[in-house]
Every structure is written in structure tokens, then in C-alpha cells.
Enzyme design. Structure first.
Site, mmCIF file in Angstrom:
data_model
loop_
_atom_site.group_PDB
_atom_site.id
_atom_site.type_symbol
_atom_site.label_atom_id
_atom_site.label_comp_id
_atom_site.label_asym_id
_atom_site.label_seq_id
_atom_site.Cartn_x
_atom_site.Cartn_y
_atom_site.Cartn_z
ATOM 1 N N HIS A 1 -0.599 2.052 -12.904
ATOM 2 C CA HIS A 1 0.272 0.699 -13.489
ATOM 3 C C HIS A 1 1.680 1.285 -13.735
ATOM 4 C CE1 HIS A 1 0.977 -2.914 -15.765
ATOM 5 N NE2 HIS A 1 1.564 -2.358 -16.731
ATOM 6 N N GLU B 1 5.164 7.111 -9.299
ATOM 7 C CA GLU B 1 3.913 6.680 -8.892
ATOM 8 C C GLU B 1 3.413 7.483 -7.805
ATOM 9 O OE1 GLU B 1 2.973 2.476 -8.772
ATOM 10 O OE2 GLU B 1 4.879 1.953 -9.750
ATOM 11 N N GLY C 1 0.741 -1.284 0.132
ATOM 12 C CA GLY C 1 -0.042 -0.029 0.059
ATOM 13 C C GLY C 1 0.858 1.224 -0.010
ATOM 14 N N ARG D 1 -16.147 -14.843 -8.841
ATOM 15 C CA ARG D 1 -15.913 -13.470 -8.922
ATOM 16 C C ARG D 1 -17.300 -12.577 -8.555
ATOM 17 N NH1 ARG D 1 -10.670 -12.320 -10.937
ATOM 18 N NH2 ARG D 1 -9.772 -14.171 -12.009
ATOM 19 N N MET E 1 -4.818 -6.617 -6.854
ATOM 20 C CA MET E 1 -4.293 -7.856 -7.585
ATOM 21 C C MET E 1 -5.282 -8.819 -7.941
ATOM 22 S SD MET E 1 -1.327 -6.881 -7.874
ATOM 23 C CE MET E 1 -0.457 -7.781 -8.765
HETATM 24 C C1 GRF Z 1 2.655 -0.628 -7.874
HETATM 25 O O1 GRF Z 1 3.747 -0.495 -8.658
HETATM 26 C C2 GRF Z 1 1.539 -0.403 -8.872
HETATM 27 O O2 GRF Z 1 1.683 0.382 -9.979
HETATM 28 C C3 GRF Z 1 0.956 -1.772 -9.091
HETATM 29 O O3 GRF Z 1 1.401 -2.489 -7.797
HETATM 30 C C4 GRF Z 1 2.203 -1.731 -7.098
HETATM 31 C C5 GRF Z 1 1.625 -1.590 -5.927
HETATM 32 O O4 GRF Z 1 2.456 -1.249 -5.060
HETATM 33 N N1 GRF Z 1 -0.290 -1.786 -9.740
HETATM 34 P P1 GRF Z 1 1.933 -0.626 -3.563
HETATM 35 O O5 GRF Z 1 1.349 -1.700 -2.850
HETATM 36 O O6 GRF Z 1 1.122 0.775 -3.882
HETATM 37 O O7 GRF Z 1 3.138 -0.070 -2.734
#
Ligand code: GRF
Length: 219
Positions: free
Chosen positions: A111, A176, A14, A67, A92
Site C-alpha cells: 500500500h 515500493e 504491474g 464476489r 483493485m
Molecule cells: C502501487 O502504488 C501499489 O502500492 C498500489 O497500487 C499501485 C500499483 O502499481 N496498491 P503497480 O501496478 O504495481 O505499478
């Protein structure tokens, strides 16, 4: 003005969630984080969110028969919390078309690549094995196809000769953490509209505001 009621869905540590929570700690930020939900009960991000005083929920997908029932429970939780926007942050589970339709134009994802390149998992390993010189990250509206949808913000990151997947992931992750709060701000301020499946940002005449590179002078 009322802040946009936002939920974050996670499966792991997170760190992107933390970046959004930190941004929203400022009362002037246009979104408030009202729920953090994980499909993994022990996800580290749940503890981090709780420490920030945010209500957390674990909805274990393994408790459901398929699902759709899992997503019904997720939808019920989001609705009960009065959520207006969903941010996927390292969530995920693939979401069905039905769930995506229910949150159409109201769900974002981050992403770790410059979409539409390198969809899916193991982005950094693939970037390195193909020898590309730049990668990055993308925040986009979610559509039913995996890692697809109108792009809100991107940042590019150089791939350096000495990189391995871990060092590259760390560099991309820093980007990110800048991109996601910026993208959520644009959406929460009502500055994004989607025309022919591309995002138009009100007040952004050129690239400024939608690409977050060091010389953009934005943050
Ligand atoms: C990040 O690299 C995000 O882009 C991808 O999964 C990873 C999650 O990392 N979808 P975090 O849990 O936010 O540290």
C-alpha cells in the site's frame, strides 16, 4: 531448499509485480513466481509477466455473478497451480472475508502510505492536502478490513514542497519496488511470525531489516 510457490494478483501496469519477478529471477531468491493473475484481461502487467516467461491468467470479475463465485474461480486457479503464498500488487478488487480466511497469513499486500495512515485510494492527494512531511509505503499481511493487517516492512519518503501527486507517487513507487521484494524474502525465508497481530522478524534485533530508508544500509 524449495522456493516458496508464489502468485501475484494484479489489475494494472504491474510495476511491483515486475520488481518481484526481477528479484525471483535469481535462483538464490527464496520465492518463485509461478502465476500472475489479473481480474482485468487487458492489464499491462500480464504482458510484462508473459515476457518474463511466467504463466498468466485473466479471470474477469465481470464474468461472475458476485464476489464469491469470482473468488472461487481465483482460489481454484491458485490451488491448481500449487500456490503457497499470494502477493497482491495493485489488485483493485476488495476481497471477501471468506477469501482472506482461506489465505490467512499466506497473503501479502503493498500500500502506498505509512499504514495505518491513509488507507484506501488517492493516498498521495490526501497526503499533500493535509501537509504531512513524510509518507511512504507498507507491505503487510492481509486481513479482512481494507489495507489492514500485520506490517512486515515500511519505508518512509519525504514530501517535498514542489511535489504534486504524480511526483510524490513516483518517489513512493521507487520505495515500493525495494520494499516488496525485501518483505517477500523475509516471509519466504520463514523469518516472520505473527504475535498479537504484530510481525516479529527472526534475526532483526532492531529496526534494521524492516525499515528501508537510505541510511539503513540494507540494499
Ligand atoms: C502501487 O502504488 C501499489 O502500492 C498500489 O497500487 C499501485 C500499483 O502499481 N496498491 P503497480 O501496478 O504495481 O505499478
Amino acid at each position: 531448499m524449495a522456493r516458496l510457490r508464489t502468485a501475484i494478483l494484479i489489475s494494472g501496469r504491474g510495476s511491483n509485480m515486475q520488481a518481484l519477478v526481477d528479484a525471483a529471477a535469481d535462483p538464490a531468491y527464496p520465492a518463485e513466481i509461478v502465476r500472475v493473475i489479473s481480474n482485468v484481461p487487458g492489464a499491462g502487467g500480464l504482458e510484462r509477466a508473459a515476457q518474463a516467461g511466467i504463466t498468466t491468467t485473466a479471470i474477469d470479475h465481470r464474468d461472475f455473478d458476485g464476489r464469491a463465485p469470482f473468488e472461487d474461480a481465483l482460489h481454484a486457479e491458485l490451488t491448481e497451480a500449487g500456490v503457497e503464498l499470494v502477493c497482491l500488487a495493485g489488485f483493485m478488487r476488495l476481497l471477501t472475508e471468506g477469501f482472506v480466511e482461506r489465505w490467512f497469513d499466506r497473503m501479502l499486500n503493498i500500500h502506498p502510505s505509512l499504514l495505518p495512515a491513509y488507507k484506501g485510494l488517492h493516498t498521495h492527494e490526501r497526503v499533500l492536502s493535509e501537509g504531512v512531511r513524510f509518507t511512504g509505503c507498507t507491505v503487510h499481511f492481509v486481513r479482512p478490513a481494507m489495507d489492514a493487517g500485520p506490517i512486515i516492512v515500511q519505508a518512509s519518503v519525504p514530501v517535498l514542497p514542489a511535489d504534486d501527486a504524480d511526483s510524490l507517487a513516483a518517489r513512493v513507487l521507487t520505495a515500493e519496488h525495494r520494499c516488496y521484494p525485501h518483505a517477500l524474502r523475509l516471509v519466504a525465508e520463514g523469518r516472520t511470525s505473527i504475535v498479537d497481530e504484530t510481525v516479529i522478524i527472526e534475526g532483526a534485533g532492531g529496526p534494521a531489516g524492516i525499515t528501508l530508508n537510505p541510511d539503513d544500509g540494507i540494499l
